[in-house]
Design a protein around this motif. Structure first.
Motif, PDB file in Angstrom:
ATOM      1  N   TRP A 517       0.822  -1.213   0.000  1.00 34.82           N
ATOM      2  CA  TRP A 517       0.000   0.000   0.000  1.00 34.82           C
ATOM      3  C   TRP A 517       0.856   1.262   0.000  1.00 34.82           C
ATOM      4  O   TRP A 517       0.352   2.357  -0.296  1.00 34.82           O
ATOM      5  CB  TRP A 517      -0.909   0.015   1.226  1.00 34.82           C
ATOM      6  CG  TRP A 517      -1.681  -1.249   1.405  1.00 34.82           C
ATOM      7  CD1 TRP A 517      -1.355  -2.306   2.205  1.00 34.82           C
ATOM      8  CD2 TRP A 517      -2.899  -1.613   0.749  1.00 34.82           C
ATOM      9  NE1 TRP A 517      -2.302  -3.300   2.098  1.00 34.82           N
ATOM     10  CE2 TRP A 517      -3.264  -2.890   1.212  1.00 34.82           C
ATOM     11  CE3 TRP A 517      -3.732  -0.968  -0.173  1.00 34.82           C
ATOM     12  CZ2 TRP A 517      -4.418  -3.550   0.773  1.00 34.82           C
ATOM     13  CZ3 TRP A 517      -4.877  -1.620  -0.607  1.00 34.82           C
ATOM     14  CH2 TRP A 517      -5.211  -2.894  -0.143  1.00 34.82           C
ATOM     15  N   LEU A 518       2.149   1.119   0.325  1.00 34.33           N
ATOM     16  CA  LEU A 518       3.040   2.275   0.454  1.00 34.33           C
ATOM     17  C   LEU A 518       3.540   2.662  -0.935  1.00 34.33           C
ATOM     18  O   LEU A 518       4.569   2.186  -1.413  1.00 34.33           O
ATOM     19  CB  LEU A 518       4.197   1.930   1.388  1.00 34.33           C
ATOM     20  CG  LEU A 518       5.097   3.083   1.843  1.00 34.33           C
ATOM     21  CD1 LEU A 518       4.311   4.160   2.562  1.00 34.33           C
ATOM     22  CD2 LEU A 518       6.217   2.538   2.739  1.00 34.33           C
ATOM     23  N   PHE A 519       2.815   3.551  -1.552  1.00 33.75           N
ATOM     24  CA  PHE A 519       3.090   3.952  -2.931  1.00 33.75           C
ATOM     25  C   PHE A 519       4.416   4.704  -3.044  1.00 33.75           C
ATOM     26  O   PHE A 519       5.197   4.498  -3.958  1.00 33.75           O
ATOM     27  CB  PHE A 519       1.933   4.820  -3.441  1.00 33.75           C
ATOM     28  CG  PHE A 519       2.129   5.408  -4.807  1.00 33.75           C
ATOM     29  CD1 PHE A 519       2.001   4.623  -5.935  1.00 33.75           C
ATOM     30  CD2 PHE A 519       2.426   6.757  -4.970  1.00 33.75           C
ATOM     31  CE1 PHE A 519       2.171   5.157  -7.203  1.00 33.75           C
ATOM     32  CE2 PHE A 519       2.597   7.307  -6.221  1.00 33.75           C
ATOM     33  CZ  PHE A 519       2.475   6.498  -7.344  1.00 33.75           C
ATOM     34  N   ASP A 520       4.675   5.594  -2.081  1.00 33.59           N
ATOM     35  CA  ASP A 520       5.896   6.406  -2.104  1.00 33.59           C
ATOM     36  C   ASP A 520       6.365   6.637  -0.674  1.00 33.59           C
ATOM     37  O   ASP A 520       5.845   7.517   0.014  1.00 33.59           O
ATOM     38  CB  ASP A 520       5.624   7.739  -2.802  1.00 33.59           C
ATOM     39  CG  ASP A 520       6.851   8.643  -2.852  1.00 33.59           C
ATOM     40  OD1 ASP A 520       7.960   8.136  -2.588  1.00 33.59           O
ATOM     41  OD2 ASP A 520       6.694   9.839  -3.153  1.00 33.59           O
ATOM     42  N   PRO A 521       7.372   5.862  -0.213  1.00 32.58           N
ATOM     43  CA  PRO A 521       7.884   6.088   1.145  1.00 32.58           C
ATOM     44  C   PRO A 521       8.665   7.374   1.271  1.00 32.58           C
ATOM     45  O   PRO A 521       8.878   7.874   2.380  1.00 32.58           O
ATOM     46  CB  PRO A 521       8.770   4.868   1.390  1.00 32.58           C
ATOM     47  CG  PRO A 521       9.174   4.410   0.032  1.00 32.58           C
ATOM     48  CD  PRO A 521       8.024   4.742  -0.877  1.00 32.58           C
ATOM     49  N   ALA A 522       9.113   7.916   0.100  1.00 27.55           N
ATOM     50  CA  ALA A 522       9.897   9.153   0.063  1.00 27.55           C
ATOM     51  C   ALA A 522      11.005   9.100   1.114  1.00 27.55           C
ATOM     52  O   ALA A 522      11.760   8.146   1.169  1.00 27.55           O
ATOM     53  CB  ALA A 522       8.998  10.364   0.236  1.00 27.55           C
ATOM     54  N   ASN A 523      11.091  10.102   1.954  1.00 30.27           N
ATOM     55  CA  ASN A 523      12.141  10.128   2.979  1.00 30.27           C
ATOM     56  C   ASN A 523      11.585   9.848   4.376  1.00 30.27           C
ATOM     57  O   ASN A 523      12.172  10.246   5.370  1.00 30.27           O
ATOM     58  CB  ASN A 523      12.849  11.484   2.966  1.00 30.27           C
ATOM     59  CG  ASN A 523      13.644  11.689   1.696  1.00 30.27           C
ATOM     60  OD1 ASN A 523      14.178  10.734   1.137  1.00 30.27           O
ATOM     61  ND2 ASN A 523      13.706  12.925   1.226  1.00 30.27           N
ATOM     62  N   SER A 524      10.452   9.153   4.420  1.00 28.41           N
ATOM     63  CA  SER A 524       9.883   8.792   5.717  1.00 28.41           C
ATOM     64  C   SER A 524      10.733   7.706   6.359  1.00 28.41           C
ATOM     65  O   SER A 524      11.604   7.105   5.726  1.00 28.41           O
ATOM     66  CB  SER A 524       8.451   8.299   5.551  1.00 28.41           C
ATOM     67  OG  SER A 524       8.409   7.086   4.809  1.00 28.41           O
ATOM     68  N   GLN A 525      10.443   7.449   7.627  1.00 32.17           N
ATOM     69  CA  GLN A 525      11.190   6.444   8.362  1.00 32.17           C
ATOM     70  C   GLN A 525      10.248   5.539   9.134  1.00 32.17           C
ATOM     71  O   GLN A 525       9.122   5.912   9.450  1.00 32.17           O
ATOM     72  CB  GLN A 525      12.157   7.100   9.348  1.00 32.17           C
ATOM     73  CG  GLN A 525      13.208   7.978   8.695  1.00 32.17           C
ATOM     74  CD  GLN A 525      14.114   8.583   9.731  1.00 32.17           C
ATOM     75  OE1 GLN A 525      14.921   7.901  10.343  1.00 32.17           O
ATOM     76  NE2 GLN A 525      13.978   9.879   9.944  1.00 32.17           N
ATOM     77  N   SER A 526      10.743   4.336   9.419  1.00 28.49           N
ATOM     78  CA  SER A 526      10.003   3.399  10.248  1.00 28.49           C
ATOM     79  C   SER A 526      10.983   2.732  11.183  1.00 28.49           C
ATOM     80  O   SER A 526      12.000   2.187  10.738  1.00 28.49           O
ATOM     81  CB  SER A 526       9.296   2.354   9.388  1.00 28.49           C
ATOM     82  OG  SER A 526       8.664   1.384  10.204  1.00 28.49           O
ATOM     83  N   ASN A 527      10.698   2.785  12.470  1.00 32.42           N
ATOM     84  CA  ASN A 527      11.593   2.201  13.471  1.00 32.42           C
ATOM     85  C   ASN A 527      10.979   0.982  14.139  1.00 32.42           C
ATOM     86  O   ASN A 527      11.245   0.693  15.291  1.00 32.42           O
ATOM     87  CB  ASN A 527      11.953   3.247  14.539  1.00 32.42           C
ATOM     88  CG  ASN A 527      12.829   4.338  13.969  1.00 32.42           C
ATOM     89  OD1 ASN A 527      13.634   4.091  13.088  1.00 32.42           O
ATOM     90  ND2 ASN A 527      12.659   5.562  14.452  1.00 32.42           N
ATOM     91  N   GLY A 528      10.170   0.251  13.399  1.00 31.87           N
ATOM     92  CA  GLY A 528       9.579  -0.951  13.962  1.00 31.87           C
ATOM     93  C   GLY A 528       8.098  -1.031  13.695  1.00 31.87           C
ATOM     94  O   GLY A 528       7.513  -0.228  12.950  1.00 31.87           O
TER      95      GLY A 528
END
Length: 637
Positions: A517-528
């Motif tokens: 579903w994540l079309f464009d993660p761009a410069n986002s972040q995920s820490n878990g």
């Protein structure tokens, strides 16, 4: 004559012509290439794998801030890894990004801009090991370009670090931090490697060689190497081994520092010590589980932090050096095993490589995929490329690699997919592309010819082929693979798209369930798990391809912090649908918020009504952008 027969005849003629021309022009090179390929399984494929992985990594590079988002020393290692890739393969497409980082980030920056610490200029800070990582990165850039500005910067950094060499505590060693609180393995392993590399690149040098030899002797006698030949993290205040974790990057830098100093001195005792460190790394009770390099935090009941995600790649960088230096088949087999495990077990359809090279995962601690894990695993793939660059290579990707289908009650849905091909070499390639889809699905074009005109390795030739995959309304929910195979002149490469058929939207962020579903993660972040956020100018966009017969839709976000949420029908024209108007930095506004997406349901396209939802930062100057935990949609057909 049918298409397959034509393709076979053409490829045979091209292959014969290519090898004949090569043998006539460069018989010695041809012989060496044959020998190299015999020693290593399928070098062209290894090179193609590395190219695909390197391109995925560089898609996360931020050209404006000239780094990989939100990690300073990790960015240095990622760029150094790209330098390793370019040096090993001959691909030179990313030299501009190295120069961009050098020119934009060599100045003075306050804390929080590029690093949590203030940057003092010339890539130095109170974090001495961070400074050393950048020194090694610029030496790699110097090796690639021979531009003296990179060598001069490495000297500047090394002079700064030498100010923290201190014999008054523990008899020597470089302090880990500007406050002089800790002497540890990584800072001193880096110092040995940095000083030895400087010596090996500065004609007539004796200064850096002397410093490297002194540091190596001190390190060997410091007590950080335990009785098993493994390197613990550092020293206590009493200058004894602190017994902390044996991280792979500490072991790797001890090996790498010794190897570079061995090249400087040709002292066999140094190589003996290096071999002991290497054998200890892959021996019993060491850093390997079931044949795969495994960090302590790779256990399925743990999650590696952003630092630990890159440790194994650093180890493999210097393990590759070990293989190249010793030509020991045991060491080479271990390298091959890591590369194969990564590619076969730890890769998703988008070419992203995860933190656990075995591919292991769990619900509470899923295998993590981000640019740090990509850079780490890329090091093993780079090491798998033969030292004598293959004469040709062929790679392919499908885009989108993880499309989503939400079927209507009746009818079919069509997915446009692009097959991108790339090749290196010195002769034209005519490749046969074939596409396999699940039973009952239709792929067009099923078979096509792709023409590629490589002109060496520096800039791989590329080509795109539009495809369409038609999915019947009866397709079951779940993941379905579409495979594309590319074959040309003895070269072959396969790639896949992982098509998700779903009748519902309900996922936690930071998990594999979010990825389609994540079309464009761009410069986002995920820490878990349950964590995706966008600070400053970063954002991330979801695409919801609602069924063509949808008349109304709502989406509920579990969200907090300083969010700005916008919706769009076409991913170009945006309407704000949710916004936090107060500065909130403690998560106190975390709540489920429902958004009506009905106004954004446009005309059906290829059997769906796509809606785009973008999350960003409503107060971009303070670093507490929108954070989403869970996404759930309600659809009315």
């Amino acid at each position: 004559m049918n298409l397959v027969a034509i393709r076979s005849r053409v490829q045979t003629l091209l292959a014969v012509a290519s090898l004949t021309a090569l043998a006539a022009a460069c018989p010695a090179i041809a012989a060496e290439q044959t020998q190299a390929n015999a020693a290593q399984t399928d070098g062209p494929t290894a090179m193609a794998r590395a190219r695909v992985a390197a391109d995925v990594l560089m898609s996360s590079y931020d050209p404006d801030k000239a780094w990989f988002p939100s990690s300073w020393w990790n960015s240095a290692v990622a760029l150094q890894t790209i330098g390793d890739y370019m040096q090993r393969t001959g691909d030179r497409r990313y030299l501009g990004q190295l120069n961009n980082t050098f020119e934009k980030d060599k100045g003075v920056f306050p804390a929080g801009v590029l690093s949590g610490d203030p940057l003092l200029g010339n890539f130095t800070s109170r974090a001495i090991d961070d400074s050393e990582w950048w020194g090694l990165t610029w030496l790699q850039a110097y090796d690639l370009t021979h531009d003296p500005k990179y060598l001069n910067m490495a000297v500047t950094i090394a002079n700064y670090v030498y100010g923290y060499w201190d014999t008054s505590t523990c008899g020597g060693g470089v302090w880990w931090d500007g406050e002089r609180t800790y002497k540890n393995a990584i800072t001193n392993g880096l110092w040995i490697r940095l000083t030895a590399e400087l010596h090996n690149r500065i004609p007539g040098d004796t200064l850096w060689l002397g410093r490297s030899k002194t540091a190596w002797t001190w390190f060997q006698n410091s007590g950080m190497i335990n009785a098993d030949g493994q390197v613990n993290d550092g020293l206590t205040n009493a200058c004894t081994n602190n017994g902390q974790n044996v991280w792979s990057y500490n072991q790797g830098l001890a090996i790498g520092g010794g190897l570079e100093l061995f090249r400087a001195t040709r002292d066999p005792k140094i190589l003996t010590s290096v071999r002991r460190l290497a054998d200890a790394a892959i021996g019993p009770n060491a850093l390997v589980k079931d044949g795969t390099l495994t960090e302590i935090c790779d256990a399925t009941d743990q999650t590696c932090d952003d630092n630990g995600k890159q440790f194994k790649g650093i180890f493999m960088r210097y393990w590759t050096d070990l293989v190249d230096t010793t030509h020991d088949r045991r060491y080479a087999s271990f390298l091959d095993q890591q590369a194969d495990s990564i590619w076969n077990n730890d890769r998703d359809a988008a070419g992203r490589l995860g933190t656990r090279w075995s591919g292991a995962t769990s619900d509470d601690h899923p295998n993590v995929f981000d640019w740090r894990t990509q850079a780490s695993a890329l090091s093993a793939l780079v090491g798998n490329v033969p030292t004598l660059t293959p004469l040709a290579s062929l790679a392919a990707t499908l885009s989108p690699a993880q499309p989503v289908i939400m079927p209507a009650a009746s009818g079919v849905t069509t997915i446009p997919i692009t097959l991108s091909s790339s090749a290196t070499g010195f002769f034209p390639l005519l490749a046969l592309a074939s596409v396999d889809a699940p039973s009952g699905w239709t792929a067009t074009q099923r078979a096509s010819l792709v023409r590629l005109q490589p002109r060496g390795n520096a800039i791989p030739a590329s080509s795109t082929l539009p495809l369409k995959v038609t999915v019947p309304g009866t397709a079951t929910d779940g993941h379905h693979l579409v495979t594309a195979n590319l074959v040309a002149a003895g070269l072959r490469f396969s790639t896949q798209a992982d098509v998700l058929v779903a009748h519902a939207i309900n996922f936690d962020t930071g998990t594999v369930d979010e990825n389609p579903w994540l079309f464009d993660p761009a410069n986002s972040q995920s820490n878990g798990v349950q964590n995706r956020f966008a600070d400053g100018n970063a954002h991330f966009t979801y695409r919801f391809p609602f069924p063509a017969d949808t008349t109304s839709a709502h989406v509920t976000l579990t969200i907090d912090a300083e969010f700005l949420v916008q919706a769009s029908t076409d991913n170009e024209h945006w309407t704000t649908v949710l916004q936090e108007t107060n500065p909130v930095t403690d998560g106190s506004n975390k709540a489920d918020r429902t958004i009506d997406l009905t106004p954004f349901l446009g005309a059906a396209v290829d059997g769906s009504k796509p809606v785009y939802l973008k999350v960003s930062d409503s107060f971009p100057n303070d670093g507490w952008g929108g954070r989403v935990y869970h996404v759930k949609a309600t659809i009315v057909e």
